[in-house]
Design a protein around this motif. Structure first.
Motif, PDB file in Angstrom:
ATOM      1  N   MET A   1       8.479   5.134  -1.194  1.00 16.50           N
ATOM      2  CA  MET A   1       7.986   3.820  -1.564  1.00 16.50           C
ATOM      3  C   MET A   1       7.987   2.912  -0.337  1.00 16.50           C
ATOM      4  O   MET A   1       8.983   2.808   0.363  1.00 16.50           O
ATOM      5  CB  MET A   1       8.891   3.236  -2.651  1.00 16.50           C
ATOM      6  N   THR A   2       6.884   2.289  -0.039  1.00 14.45           N
ATOM      7  CA  THR A   2       6.796   1.404   1.121  1.00 14.45           C
ATOM      8  C   THR A   2       6.944  -0.054   0.697  1.00 14.45           C
ATOM      9  O   THR A   2       6.695  -0.418  -0.445  1.00 14.45           O
ATOM     10  CB  THR A   2       5.451   1.576   1.850  1.00 14.45           C
ATOM     11  N   SER A   3       7.365  -0.870   1.655  1.00 11.72           N
ATOM     12  CA  SER A   3       7.431  -2.314   1.427  1.00 11.72           C
ATOM     13  C   SER A   3       7.181  -3.005   2.766  1.00 11.72           C
ATOM     14  O   SER A   3       7.312  -2.399   3.820  1.00 11.72           O
ATOM     15  CB  SER A   3       8.783  -2.718   0.840  1.00 11.72           C
ATOM     16  N   ASP A   4       6.825  -4.286   2.710  1.00 11.07           N
ATOM     17  CA  ASP A   4       6.568  -4.993   3.963  1.00 11.07           C
ATOM     18  C   ASP A   4       7.831  -5.711   4.433  1.00 11.07           C
ATOM     19  O   ASP A   4       8.842  -5.737   3.756  1.00 11.07           O
ATOM     20  CB  ASP A   4       5.361  -5.923   3.841  1.00 11.07           C
ATOM     21  N   TYR A   5       7.732  -6.312   5.606  1.00 14.21           N
ATOM     22  CA  TYR A   5       8.902  -6.913   6.254  1.00 14.21           C
ATOM     23  C   TYR A   5       9.513  -8.080   5.486  1.00 14.21           C
ATOM     24  O   TYR A   5      10.676  -8.417   5.699  1.00 14.21           O
ATOM     25  CB  TYR A   5       8.544  -7.346   7.675  1.00 14.21           C
ATOM     26  N   SER A   6       8.764  -8.701   4.585  1.00 12.97           N
ATOM     27  CA  SER A   6       9.303  -9.860   3.865  1.00 12.97           C
ATOM     28  C   SER A   6      10.516  -9.509   3.016  1.00 12.97           C
ATOM     29  O   SER A   6      11.290 -10.387   2.641  1.00 12.97           O
ATOM     30  CB  SER A   6       8.219 -10.504   3.003  1.00 12.97           C
ATOM     31  N   THR A   7      10.704  -8.224   2.730  1.00 14.98           N
ATOM     32  CA  THR A   7      11.857  -7.789   1.939  1.00 14.98           C
ATOM     33  C   THR A   7      13.098  -7.554   2.799  1.00 14.98           C
ATOM     34  O   THR A   7      14.181  -7.327   2.266  1.00 14.98           O
ATOM     35  CB  THR A   7      11.532  -6.487   1.180  1.00 14.98           C
ATOM     36  N   LEU A   8      12.956  -7.604   4.121  1.00 13.49           N
ATOM     37  CA  LEU A   8      14.080  -7.331   5.019  1.00 13.49           C
ATOM     38  C   LEU A   8      14.968  -8.558   5.170  1.00 13.49           C
ATOM     39  O   LEU A   8      14.473  -9.692   5.216  1.00 13.49           O
ATOM     40  CB  LEU A   8      13.559  -6.911   6.395  1.00 13.49           C
ATOM     41  N   PRO A   9      16.286  -8.352   5.295  1.00 16.10           N
ATOM     42  CA  PRO A   9      17.192  -9.488   5.499  1.00 16.10           C
ATOM     43  C   PRO A   9      16.878 -10.214   6.808  1.00 16.10           C
ATOM     44  O   PRO A   9      16.619  -9.579   7.825  1.00 16.10           O
ATOM     45  CB  PRO A   9      18.585  -8.851   5.559  1.00 16.10           C
ATOM     46  N   GLY A  10      16.870 -11.534   6.777  1.00 16.62           N
ATOM     47  CA  GLY A  10      16.644 -12.328   7.977  1.00 16.62           C
ATOM     48  C   GLY A  10      15.189 -12.604   8.301  1.00 16.62           C
ATOM     49  O   GLY A  10      14.885 -13.286   9.285  1.00 16.62           O
TER      50      GLY A  10
END
Length: 126
Positions: free
Chosen positions: A1-10
């Motif tokens: 499952m892929t996701s974009d950077y907006s889900t990363l902390p910080g």
């Protein structure tokens, strides 16, 4: 499952797509981008855009630590010059989390897949 950077902390309040890549640094176990990062109003370091600028920009580094593998899928040495004469490598068009430890980053400068056990971090010097 892929996701974009907006889900990363910080990364909340950071908009990479209009940020400028100033340089790319590839070291043993670390890969980083020097950026003029666009900050959105929800970012704690946000300030109104300076005169003549469209966005709030901040010097930043996008850092991948403990890198085990770097795979360049495409690479460009093209440089871009803005109206004030400053050069950059273009933007980061996408940063996708392909797997828990695998990130695909793409922009005008190229396309690279990075494997590292920790999520990348965004460093904004104060």
């Amino acid at each position: 499952m892929t996701s974009d950077y907006s889900t990363l902390p910080g990364f909340s309040g950071v908009y990479l797509e209009d940020s400028f890549v100033l340089s790319i640094d590839e070291q043993p176990q670390q890969f980083s981008f020097e950026l003029e990062a666009v900050l959105r109003p929800e970012h704690p370091d946000y300030h109104p855009p300076l005169p003549g600028e469209q966005f709030c920009y901040a010097d930043a580094r996008l850092i991948f630590d403990d890198v085990s593998d770097v795979e360049w899928l495409a690479r460009s040495t093209r440089r871009y010059t803005d109206a004030s004469g400053n050069e950059d490598l273009g933007n980061i068009d996408s940063l996708i989390v392909e797997e828990q430890d695998c990130y695909l980053i793409e922009g005008d400068w190229g396309r690279v897949r990075i494997r590292c056990p920790r999520a990348p971090r965004m460093l904004l010097p104060h």
